[in-house]
Design a protein around this motif. Structure first.
Motif, PDB file in Angstrom:
ATOM      1  N   UNK A 171       0.790  -1.236   0.000  1.00  0.00           N
ATOM      2  CA  UNK A 171       0.000   0.000   0.000  1.00  0.00           C
ATOM      3  C   UNK A 171       0.822   1.285   0.000  1.00  0.00           C
ATOM      4  N   UNK A 172       2.146   1.176  -0.002  1.00  0.00           N
ATOM      5  CA  UNK A 172       2.970   2.383   0.040  1.00  0.00           C
ATOM      6  C   UNK A 172       3.016   2.947   1.439  1.00  0.00           C
ATOM      7  N   UNK A 191       5.475   2.549  -3.929  1.00  0.00           N
ATOM      8  CA  UNK A 191       6.734   1.835  -4.133  1.00  0.00           C
ATOM      9  C   UNK A 191       7.057   1.593  -5.609  1.00  0.00           C
ATOM     10  N   UNK A 192       6.203   2.005  -6.516  1.00  0.00           N
ATOM     11  CA  UNK A 192       6.440   1.797  -7.944  1.00  0.00           C
ATOM     12  C   UNK A 192       7.747   2.414  -8.399  1.00  0.00           C
ATOM     13  N   UNK A 218      13.518  12.109  -6.305  1.00  0.00           N
ATOM     14  CA  UNK A 218      12.609  11.523  -7.286  1.00  0.00           C
ATOM     15  C   UNK A 218      12.447  12.451  -8.471  1.00  0.00           C
ATOM     16  N   UNK A 219      11.939  11.895  -9.555  1.00  0.00           N
ATOM     17  CA  UNK A 219      11.603  12.674 -10.733  1.00  0.00           C
ATOM     18  C   UNK A 219      10.103  12.891 -10.710  1.00  0.00           C
ATOM     19  N   UNK A 220       9.672  14.124 -10.869  1.00  0.00           N
ATOM     20  CA  UNK A 220       8.253  14.461 -10.801  1.00  0.00           C
ATOM     21  C   UNK A 220       7.540  13.901 -12.028  1.00  0.00           C
ATOM     22  N   UNK A 221       6.470  13.139 -11.780  1.00  0.00           N
ATOM     23  CA  UNK A 221       5.665  12.575 -12.856  1.00  0.00           C
ATOM     24  C   UNK A 221       4.712  13.642 -13.401  1.00  0.00           C
ATOM     25  N   UNK A 252       6.374   8.370  -6.638  1.00  0.00           N
ATOM     26  CA  UNK A 252       6.843   7.011  -6.896  1.00  0.00           C
ATOM     27  C   UNK A 252       8.217   7.101  -7.530  1.00  0.00           C
ATOM     28  N   UNK A 253       8.834   5.969  -7.754  1.00  0.00           N
ATOM     29  CA  UNK A 253      10.164   5.926  -8.354  1.00  0.00           C
ATOM     30  C   UNK A 253      11.125   6.791  -7.555  1.00  0.00           C
TER      31      UNK A 253
END
Length: 129
Positions: free
Chosen positions: A62-63, A77-78, A109-112, A121-122
């Protein structure tokens, strides 16, 4: 004599390459979670670092929640490295409980792209030492 000049030039070349590699790693924009949430459309694709983050309630299924002084967001967690997932599950699984020192640190992280709710995520978590 030639060997000495070649060795000197190679040594100098290697010395100049190390700072360039360090600069590339330091290319993250420093922001708060609220700033990223507010500006995520314009930040899409940008590499971000958020300091003083606390992770809680984390599990692979569930993160969890990532929070700093500006607010909190869902952490998925993706795309996370497996060692980060394992670390967070082991140290930061309790929801809402006072976080241990191992659950405080930085998120990179890189912003989606801005689609739906804001979720990180990532990400890579760097524990505070």
């Amino acid at each position: 004599m030639r060997a000495a000049i070649v060795a000197l030039m190679m040594g100098t070349g290697l010395a100049t390459q190390v700072p360039l590699a360090a600069q590339a790693q330091d290319g993250a924009h420093m922001m708060t979670l609220a700033e990223v949430r507010q500006r995520r459309a314009e930040l899409a694709g940008s590499f971000i670092r958020v300091e003083n983050v606390t992770i809680s309630g984390f599990s692979m299924s569930r993160g969890g929640t990532a929070s700093d002084s500006s607010g909190g967001v869902h952490l998925d967690d993706g795309g996370m490295p497996m060692d980060t997932i394992t670390y967070l599950e082991r140290n930061c699984a309790k929801p809402g409980a006072p976080a241990s020192a191992g659950c405080r640190g930085a998120l990179e992280f890189t912003v989606a792209a801005a689609h739906g709710a804001f979720t990180i995520s990532d990400a890579q978590f760097i524990p505070q030492r």
